[in-house]
Every structure is written in structure tokens, then in C-alpha cells.
Motif scaffolding. Structure first.
Motif, mmCIF file in Angstrom:
data_model
loop_
_atom_site.group_PDB
_atom_site.id
_atom_site.type_symbol
_atom_site.label_atom_id
_atom_site.label_comp_id
_atom_site.label_asym_id
_atom_site.label_seq_id
_atom_site.Cartn_x
_atom_site.Cartn_y
_atom_site.Cartn_z
ATOM 1 N N LYS A 13 4.754 -13.987 -7.033
ATOM 2 C CA LYS A 13 4.429 -12.673 -7.586
ATOM 3 C C LYS A 13 3.293 -12.022 -6.809
ATOM 4 O O LYS A 13 2.388 -12.706 -6.312
ATOM 5 C CB LYS A 13 4.028 -12.806 -9.058
ATOM 6 N N ASP A 14 3.352 -10.711 -6.734
ATOM 7 C CA ASP A 14 2.268 -9.955 -6.119
ATOM 8 C C ASP A 14 1.041 -10.057 -7.025
ATOM 9 O O ASP A 14 1.103 -9.671 -8.197
ATOM 10 C CB ASP A 14 2.691 -8.490 -5.960
ATOM 11 N N ASN A 17 0.193 -6.576 -8.480
ATOM 12 C CA ASN A 17 1.186 -6.022 -9.398
ATOM 13 C C ASN A 17 2.188 -7.123 -9.746
ATOM 14 O O ASN A 17 3.202 -7.291 -9.049
ATOM 15 C CB ASN A 17 1.891 -4.832 -8.759
ATOM 16 N N GLN A 20 5.999 -7.078 -9.429
ATOM 17 C CA GLN A 20 6.591 -7.035 -8.104
ATOM 18 C C GLN A 20 6.412 -8.390 -7.401
ATOM 19 O O GLN A 20 5.598 -9.222 -7.824
ATOM 20 C CB GLN A 20 5.945 -5.926 -7.261
ATOM 21 N N LEU A 21 7.188 -8.592 -6.364
ATOM 22 C CA LEU A 21 7.140 -9.852 -5.630
ATOM 23 C C LEU A 21 6.461 -9.677 -4.277
ATOM 24 O O LEU A 21 6.486 -8.598 -3.679
ATOM 25 C CB LEU A 21 8.554 -10.381 -5.393
ATOM 26 N N LYS A 22 5.892 -10.765 -3.819
ATOM 27 C CA LYS A 22 5.379 -10.818 -2.464
ATOM 28 C C LYS A 22 6.427 -11.520 -1.618
ATOM 29 O O LYS A 22 6.703 -12.705 -1.810
ATOM 30 C CB LYS A 22 4.058 -11.588 -2.435
ATOM 31 N N ASN A 57 13.922 -7.167 -8.626
ATOM 32 C CA ASN A 57 13.368 -6.644 -7.376
ATOM 33 C C ASN A 57 14.435 -6.369 -6.331
ATOM 34 O O ASN A 57 14.193 -5.639 -5.377
ATOM 35 C CB ASN A 57 12.331 -7.617 -6.811
#
Length: 433
Positions: A13-14, A17, A20-22, A57
Motif C-alpha cells: 500500500k502507498d 494514500n 492506492q498501491l505502490k 487499482n
């Protein structure tokens, strides 16, 4: 003709945020013949708990239960340990009780790779999909003879969908396996990994071709090593008298340490021995015992309390049911008894061969009587000190493959692993094939 595809490598996970994903996009060269687009994802197995976020995502149906059901369906595809001519006795299906809990128990730091075929529907932000492929790249580390610790991967649970249309496979015949391999080898490059290994099952020309093509493309090398898979029927193999000598040391830290030292005395020189440290050993034991109430570490001692033999006995029945597919030879007889749903897998055996034989026979009897486990599976490589006592009249010759890009290091490990007869011994004591 090769084509360009891409996959997404998800780190998590980011932190800024969490919705959202990293992740990063990785372009790969592929040789599959599939005409449609694919969404291919690689992510830490712990992200299974956040799979709805992952799917959202990428504009896919974010129903976690549907994703898990697709995983179970693909993972339950028969694992066919046969060659391209159909030769080989062992093909089986593994039905996991829970997903992802059952697979997490074996390797909790794996990278999961899935290949998804998005389907056309009205809502492009919530697309349905078919899962085509599933595999684990399990993190391992091992030492070379100079004591250096190396990172590696052990591949397992490699499955491809058997879905058909009008009786014809729509995925398996499209060389999808080569694309999955392209992803795996790119992950190796991305994470600076120099060694991977896995069981091929039977020597298989299609897999050999994929290994050669992808290894050459990425500047790597590959080799294969023989292994024998032995199947024992506990009713015939077990011993009541030997079972009375078993001592459960699962929760005895000092006894486990003594057992580990004896196991390492015979395993430390094996190529890719992941149990090179007590920390790795105790972590593996804790993970399995914490998820399997009937998996135990058993030992035998002499009248003075001295160590004779020990082993880690993993009851696959706590995680999955196994069903043979189109068994041949003596496997057909075994299957007729309807006894293959639960399997006992002993690993890290330690002690002199005659003592280990008693240990195995005692455990076979105990697990049959107390837990209804009717089959014991014993893997062995040439040069294994327990090779002869693991033998069974019901067996299949398997092959391990190794991919690497450090020739000198692997050559040193192979030479270090050789026994007095020149056998190169590869570590096969993984909790799951």
C-alpha cells in the motif's frame, strides 16, 4: 514470434494514500500465442488480505471471495508429473481447505504471481476476469562454502487453468507457461536474485524448451538434477512397536536445537539448504506447528536418553486433500483403496539409517491410527544418507531445475555438496512440493 507484454510488481500500500498501491510497471518479452490482453500481477502473499484494494487499482471486480475462489480453482488443477509423452505415474489435485490461509502457512513471505484474463462487460472499472495462472516465488536464503549468504527463490504451486471452450483448452495450449516464466525471471532481475530452483516433476521437453528460451534471453543458465518421489502405504509400512518409541519434542526448545544440529550434520553441505541457521529452522517449525494441529516433531532416544533419530512430520491433511488423477501402475491399486486424501510428509530426517527407518515406521503407524493419514511421501536425491530407507516399490523419478547467473558460485556449491561417490545433492526438504 515474440511480443511485448507487461506486468505490475506491487510492493504494498502507498503509505501516503492507503487506498492506492505502490507498484511499478515492468515490460517483458513473451512468446505466448494468446490473442487477448492479460493483466498480470506480482505481489507479496500478505497482500492477499488486501486483495480488494489490489483489484480495484486495476479496474477489476474487487470481490475478494471471487478472487479466492478463482485461486482455489486454478490451484486445484491437476499437477501432472508426466513428460510430453504422458509417461509418469503421478498426477494429483490439491484441494486446499482455506484460501489463502492454507498456502500462507507454508511460505509466508512468498511473491504471488497471477495472470488474469479480463472479460468484456459494461463497467470497464469493475471488469470480470478469468484467472489463467498462479505461482509462488518463495524467498529462500542459503550459504555457499565460503559462508556467504545468498538470496534465492524456490518456485512452487505452479498451476495453469484447464478451462475449455467446446472441449478445447483456451489457455494451456497458448504457451502461457512461457509468459509466466518471463515474469518470474524478470522478478529475479528486479530483486537482484541469482539463484532459483523448483521441481519440474517428470523430465518434460516443453518445460526444458521454456527454460532454455527464457534463460538464454535473460543471460542466465539452467541445469537439472534428479530426485525420487517415494510413496508408502502406512497400513503396510507402519509399525506399532516403533510408534511406542516416539517422543514428541515439538515444544521442547533444547531438544529441537539438538535435533537441528544433527539434521545440519548431514544437510549442511546440500545445495540450497535453507535451514543453514537456527533462526530459519525455528521460524519454519513455528509457522507449521502454529497452523497444523497434528504436524509434530518426533524423536527417538536410547535407554540412556541419547539421541537416535528425529524428523519433522507435516500432515498435509491439515491444509489440503489430495486426489490422484488417472493413476498408473501400483498407484492405480493405491487409488482404488480411496486412501490418498491425506498425506504425511516427513522432512529434515536426522540419525543413522536404521534408526530413521524405525522413526518413519512409527510415525506412519501413529498418523494412520490417530489421524487417518494413509500415505507417507518421502523425497530423496542421490547421495541422501537415507536414500535406501526411503525407497518404495511405488515411486516416480522427478527432476529439479536450477536457474542461475553465477557459475563459479554454483559450481563451488555443487562441489561442496558431493558425497564420496560424486553425487551432487540438492536440498529437497521443503514443507510442500
Amino acid at each position: 514470434m515474440s511480443k511485448q507484454r507487461h506486468y505490475y510488481y506491487i510492493e504494498g500500500k502507498d503509505p501516503v494514500n492507503p487506498s492506492q498501491l505502490k507498484f511499478i510497471r515492468r515490460d517483458i518479452e513473451c512468446d505466448d500465442a494468446f490473442e487477448d490482453d492479460l493483466i498480470m500481477l506480482a505481489f507479496p502473499i500478505k497482500m492477499m488480505e488486501e486483495i480488494s484494494t489490489v483489484l480495484s487499482n486495476f479496474g477489476l471486480r474487487n470481490d475478494a471471495e471471487y478472487f479466492y475462489s478463482e485461486c482455489k480453482e486454478v490451484v486445484s488443477v491437476p499437477e501432472k508429473h508426466v513428460n510430453e509423452k504422458g509417461e509418469g505415474k503421478l498426477a494429483f489435485q490439491s484441494y486446499f481447505h482455506k484460501f489463502p490461509e492454507s498456502v500462507n502457512a507454508f511460505f509466508d513471505d512468498a511473491i504471488v504471481v497471477v495472470m488474469l484474463h479480463p472479460l468484456t462487460n459494461a463497467d470497464s472499472s469493475n471488469r470480470d476476469y478469468n484467472m489463467i495462472g498462479y505461482i509462488h516465488a518463495n524467498h529462500i536464503d542459503f550459504t555457499s562454502p565460503d559462508g556467504e549468504v545468498h538470496k534465492g527463490y524456490y518456485y512452487n504451486v505452479l498451476r495453469l487453468s484447464e478451462q475449455t471452450v467446446n472441449g478445447k483448452p483456451i489457455y494451456r495450449r497458448k504457451r502461457i507457461f512461457t509468459t509466466m516464466f518471463s515474469i518470474l525471471l524478470d522478478i529475479v532481475t528486479l530483486n537482484d536474485i541469482h539463484f532459483v530452483y523448483a521441481s519440474m516433476g517428470r523430465e518434460n521437453q516443453a518445460i526444458n524448451d521454456a527454460l532454455m528460451m527464457n534463460s538464454t534471453r535473460t543471460g542466465k543458465f539452467y541445469e537439472t538434477f534428479p530426485m525420487q518421489n517415494n510413496t508408502h502405504v502406512n497400513l503396510l509400512y507402519g509399525s506399532s512397536s516403533a510408534s511406542k518409541r516416539l517422543v514428541d519434542i515439538s515444544n521442547n526448545h533444547e531438544a529441537l536445537r539438538e535435533y537441528y544440529q544433527h539434521a545440519q550434520a548431514s544437510k549442511s553441505s546440500f545445495v540450497f539448504n535453507q535451514m543453514h541457521s537456527e533462526e530459519n529452522f525455528f521460524k519454519m517449525v513455528s509457522r507449521i506447528l502454529g497452523s497444523s494441529p497434528t504436524s509434530r516433531v518426533y524423536a527417538m532416544r536410547d535407554a540412556k536418553g541419547n539421541f537416535e533419530a528425529a524428523g519433522f512430520f507435516i500432515n498435509w491433511g491439515d491444509y489440503l486433500h489430495v486426489k490422484l488423477q488417472n493413476p498408473k501402475g501400483l498407484f492405480k491399486v493405491i487409488d482404488s483403496f480411496k486412501i490418498t486424501d491425506k498425506v504425511l510428509v516427513p522432512i529434515l530426517l536426522a540419525g543413522k539409517p536404521d534408526k530413521v527407518r524405525q522413526l518413519l515406521k512409527g510415525a506412519a503407524y501413529k498418523y494412520r491410527k490417530e489421524h487417518g493419514v494413509q500415505i507417507t511421501l518421502l523425497n530423496a536425491v542421490n547421495g541422501d544418507p537415507h536414500f535406501d530407507i526411503k525407497k518404495s516399490i511405488v515411486f516416480d523419478p522427478f527432476v529439479f531445475f536450477v536457474i542461475y547467473d553465477r557459475k563459479e558460485t554454483l559450481e563451488a556449491m555443487k562441489n561442496h555438496s558431493k558425497d564420496e561417490h560424486g553425487n551432487v545433492r540438492v536440498f529437497v526438504d521443503t514443507p510442500m512440493l
